[in-house]
Motif scaffolding. Structure first.
Motif, PDB file in Angstrom:
ATOM      1  N   THR A   1       0.841  -1.194   0.000  1.00 34.35           N
ATOM      2  CA  THR A   1       0.000   0.000   0.000  1.00 34.35           C
ATOM      3  C   THR A   1       0.875   1.242   0.000  1.00 34.35           C
ATOM      4  O   THR A   1       1.766   1.390   0.847  1.00 34.35           O
ATOM      5  CB  THR A   1      -0.926  -0.015   1.227  1.00 34.35           C
ATOM      6  OG1 THR A   1      -1.697  -1.231   1.208  1.00 34.35           O
ATOM      7  CG2 THR A   1      -1.877   1.172   1.209  1.00 34.35           C
ATOM      8  N   PHE A   2       0.599   2.141  -0.950  1.00 39.16           N
ATOM      9  CA  PHE A   2       1.408   3.336  -1.150  1.00 39.16           C
ATOM     10  C   PHE A   2       0.505   4.576  -1.144  1.00 39.16           C
ATOM     11  O   PHE A   2      -0.661   4.517  -1.532  1.00 39.16           O
ATOM     12  CB  PHE A   2       2.124   3.300  -2.509  1.00 39.16           C
ATOM     13  CG  PHE A   2       2.949   2.064  -2.752  1.00 39.16           C
ATOM     14  CD1 PHE A   2       4.311   2.060  -2.473  1.00 39.16           C
ATOM     15  CD2 PHE A   2       2.373   0.907  -3.267  1.00 39.16           C
ATOM     16  CE1 PHE A   2       5.076   0.918  -2.717  1.00 39.16           C
ATOM     17  CE2 PHE A   2       3.131  -0.222  -3.511  1.00 39.16           C
ATOM     18  CZ  PHE A   2       4.492  -0.221  -3.229  1.00 39.16           C
ATOM     19  N   LEU A   3       1.082   5.701  -0.731  1.00 41.75           N
ATOM     20  CA  LEU A   3       0.419   6.974  -0.967  1.00 41.75           C
ATOM     21  C   LEU A   3       0.452   7.254  -2.463  1.00 41.75           C
ATOM     22  O   LEU A   3       1.413   6.908  -3.150  1.00 41.75           O
ATOM     23  CB  LEU A   3       1.130   8.105  -0.227  1.00 41.75           C
ATOM     24  CG  LEU A   3       1.137   8.062   1.305  1.00 41.75           C
ATOM     25  CD1 LEU A   3       1.945   9.232   1.841  1.00 41.75           C
ATOM     26  CD2 LEU A   3      -0.268   8.068   1.866  1.00 41.75           C
ATOM     27  N   LYS A   4      -0.616   7.858  -2.963  1.00 40.62           N
ATOM     28  CA  LYS A   4      -0.578   8.270  -4.362  1.00 40.62           C
ATOM     29  C   LYS A   4       0.459   9.372  -4.546  1.00 40.62           C
ATOM     30  O   LYS A   4       0.750  10.133  -3.614  1.00 40.62           O
ATOM     31  CB  LYS A   4      -1.957   8.757  -4.801  1.00 40.62           C
ATOM     32  CG  LYS A   4      -2.931   7.624  -5.101  1.00 40.62           C
ATOM     33  CD  LYS A   4      -4.200   8.138  -5.736  1.00 40.62           C
ATOM     34  CE  LYS A   4      -5.091   6.983  -6.157  1.00 40.62           C
ATOM     35  NZ  LYS A   4      -6.381   7.474  -6.733  1.00 40.62           N
ATOM     36  N   THR A   5       1.005   9.450  -5.724  1.00 41.02           N
ATOM     37  CA  THR A   5       2.019  10.464  -5.995  1.00 41.02           C
ATOM     38  C   THR A   5       1.406  11.850  -5.949  1.00 41.02           C
ATOM     39  O   THR A   5       0.197  12.028  -6.085  1.00 41.02           O
ATOM     40  CB  THR A   5       2.655  10.234  -7.376  1.00 41.02           C
ATOM     41  OG1 THR A   5       1.623  10.263  -8.366  1.00 41.02           O
ATOM     42  CG2 THR A   5       3.374   8.902  -7.425  1.00 41.02           C
ATOM     43  N   SER A   6       2.261  12.860  -5.778  1.00 42.18           N
ATOM     44  CA  SER A   6       1.781  14.236  -5.654  1.00 42.18           C
ATOM     45  C   SER A   6       1.049  14.701  -6.899  1.00 42.18           C
ATOM     46  O   SER A   6       0.191  15.573  -6.839  1.00 42.18           O
ATOM     47  CB  SER A   6       2.955  15.176  -5.351  1.00 42.18           C
ATOM     48  OG  SER A   6       3.941  15.087  -6.369  1.00 42.18           O
ATOM     49  N   GLU A   7       1.376  14.095  -8.039  1.00 41.77           N
ATOM     50  CA  GLU A   7       0.695  14.463  -9.277  1.00 41.77           C
ATOM     51  C   GLU A   7      -0.696  13.829  -9.366  1.00 41.77           C
ATOM     52  O   GLU A   7      -1.443  14.101 -10.300  1.00 41.77           O
ATOM     53  CB  GLU A   7       1.517  14.024 -10.485  1.00 41.77           C
ATOM     54  CG  GLU A   7       2.853  14.723 -10.627  1.00 41.77           C
ATOM     55  CD  GLU A   7       3.928  14.080  -9.762  1.00 41.77           C
ATOM     56  OE1 GLU A   7       3.620  13.044  -9.122  1.00 41.77           O
ATOM     57  OE2 GLU A   7       5.041  14.620  -9.698  1.00 41.77           O
ATOM     58  N   ASP A   8      -1.021  12.977  -8.363  1.00 47.59           N
ATOM     59  CA  ASP A   8      -2.326  12.315  -8.308  1.00 47.59           C
ATOM     60  C   ASP A   8      -2.607  11.550  -9.594  1.00 47.59           C
ATOM     61  O   ASP A   8      -3.715  11.567 -10.115  1.00 47.59           O
ATOM     62  CB  ASP A   8      -3.445  13.341  -8.049  1.00 47.59           C
ATOM     63  CG  ASP A   8      -4.736  12.656  -7.604  1.00 47.59           C
ATOM     64  OD1 ASP A   8      -4.651  11.560  -7.006  1.00 47.59           O
ATOM     65  OD2 ASP A   8      -5.816  13.208  -7.859  1.00 47.59           O
ATOM     66  N   ASP A   9      -1.571  10.876 -10.096  1.00 45.99           N
ATOM     67  CA  ASP A   9      -1.760  10.107 -11.320  1.00 45.99           C
ATOM     68  C   ASP A   9      -2.004   8.629 -11.030  1.00 45.99           C
ATOM     69  O   ASP A   9      -2.044   7.800 -11.944  1.00 45.99           O
ATOM     70  CB  ASP A   9      -0.530  10.255 -12.228  1.00 45.99           C
ATOM     71  CG  ASP A   9       0.755   9.746 -11.562  1.00 45.99           C
ATOM     72  OD1 ASP A   9       0.683   9.276 -10.407  1.00 45.99           O
ATOM     73  OD2 ASP A   9       1.810   9.819 -12.204  1.00 45.99           O
ATOM     74  N   GLY A  10      -2.172   8.312  -9.752  1.00 48.96           N
ATOM     75  CA  GLY A  10      -2.440   6.930  -9.402  1.00 48.96           C
ATOM     76  C   GLY A  10      -1.192   6.082  -9.267  1.00 48.96           C
ATOM     77  O   GLY A  10      -1.291   4.875  -9.070  1.00 48.96           O
ATOM     78  N   GLY A  11      -0.021   6.671  -9.370  1.00 46.98           N
ATOM     79  CA  GLY A  11       1.208   5.911  -9.268  1.00 46.98           C
ATOM     80  C   GLY A  11       1.581   5.611  -7.832  1.00 46.98           C
ATOM     81  O   GLY A  11       0.894   5.996  -6.886  1.00 46.98           O
ATOM     82  N   GLU A  12       2.718   4.903  -7.657  1.00 46.93           N
ATOM     83  CA  GLU A  12       3.164   4.537  -6.332  1.00 46.93           C
ATOM     84  C   GLU A  12       3.992   5.651  -5.718  1.00 46.93           C
ATOM     85  O   GLU A  12       4.976   6.109  -6.301  1.00 46.93           O
ATOM     86  CB  GLU A  12       4.003   3.251  -6.387  1.00 46.93           C
ATOM     87  CG  GLU A  12       3.200   2.034  -6.784  1.00 46.93           C
ATOM     88  CD  GLU A  12       4.060   0.787  -6.842  1.00 46.93           C
ATOM     89  OE1 GLU A  12       3.507  -0.263  -7.200  1.00 46.93           O
ATOM     90  OE2 GLU A  12       5.268   0.859  -6.530  1.00 46.93           O
TER      91      GLU A  12
END
Length: 233
Positions: free
Chosen positions: A84-95
């Motif tokens: 489980t990861f926080l979404k990236t700051s760009e909110d692109d759904g990445g890890e």
């Protein structure tokens, strides 16, 4: 019936990305080891569960990985942990940053597959466990077709119990859990609360009227053993 449904390996929530860990991926193995050995991730009460090397991660999957007889909608996936990861700051759904995992273990000593979650301390108390747990639970029930799942929380672990209830489990009883090898003089018994999916039945006592006792099959080391308070007879 031939099962051909393709399972998603990546799941998303408003704040998180969940990815099914690959036990053959060294990086994923190290992430699992890191979470298991974090002193604040609340795994197994105050017991260590012997996950220290990639070989231990493979052994965990071999013993407790998804079993096809429980998976009614798809071929059993290879992994059991959703990193489980926080979404990236760009909110692109990445890890983004790793915060913990949600795992479904198919342990032969348990009456049903059991869902567990562990987060690093900085990410506890912010609703992440509920958010990730709810999404992982829907994966296992709706996508994979596992019909019966339970959670166990040691008595006193009110946070885990509350999280399980928030994602849809209901409290039905309890059981005893013994850490350590039977007959070794190192066994520690603790009381646990059982929560299950709505509509499931729970047997707290066997046919002889004896309380259910569960002994995890992954080797554990209790806090007392680490301090030298429990001696081998």
């Amino acid at each position: 019936m031939t099962l051909t449904k393709e399972l998603p390996t990546v799941l998303h929530t408003p704040r998180l990305t969940l990815r099914l860990a690959d036990p053959d991926n060294p990086s994923d193995c190290q992430k699992i080891i890191q979470i298991y050995n974090d002193p604040h991730s609340s795994i197994g009460g105050n017991a260590r569960v012997g996950i220290n090397t990639p070989a231990d991660v493979h052994a965990k999957h071999a013993k407790h990985g998804p079993r096809q007889e429980f998976c009614t909608k798809a071929v059993a996936p290879r992994g059991l942990f959703h990193l489980t990861f926080l979404k990236t700051s760009e909110d692109d759904g990445g890890e983004g940053e790793l915060i913990g995992f949600i795992g479904l273990s198919f342990r032969p000593e348990m009456p049903y597959p059991d869902l567990g979650f562990a987060l690093f301390k900085p990410f506890q108390g912010q609703g992440y466990a509920s958010e990730a747990g709810r999404r992982a639970l829907s994966f296992w029930t709706d996508d994979v077709g596992v019909k019966e799942i339970f959670c166990g929380a040691l008595e006193g672990n009110e946070r885990s119990l509350a999280t399980a209830k928030r994602i849809g489990f209901v409290e039905v009883g309890g059981f005893d859990v013994e850490f350590g090898e039977v007959g070794s003089g190192e066994v520690v018994r603790k009381r646990a609360v059982a929560v299950v999916l709505p509509g499931m039945r729970w047997r707290e006592f066997d046919e002889g009227g004896r309380r259910v006792v569960i002994r995890p099959t992954v080797g554990v080391e209790t806090e007392g053993q680490r301090r030298g308070e429990i001696r081998v007879s």
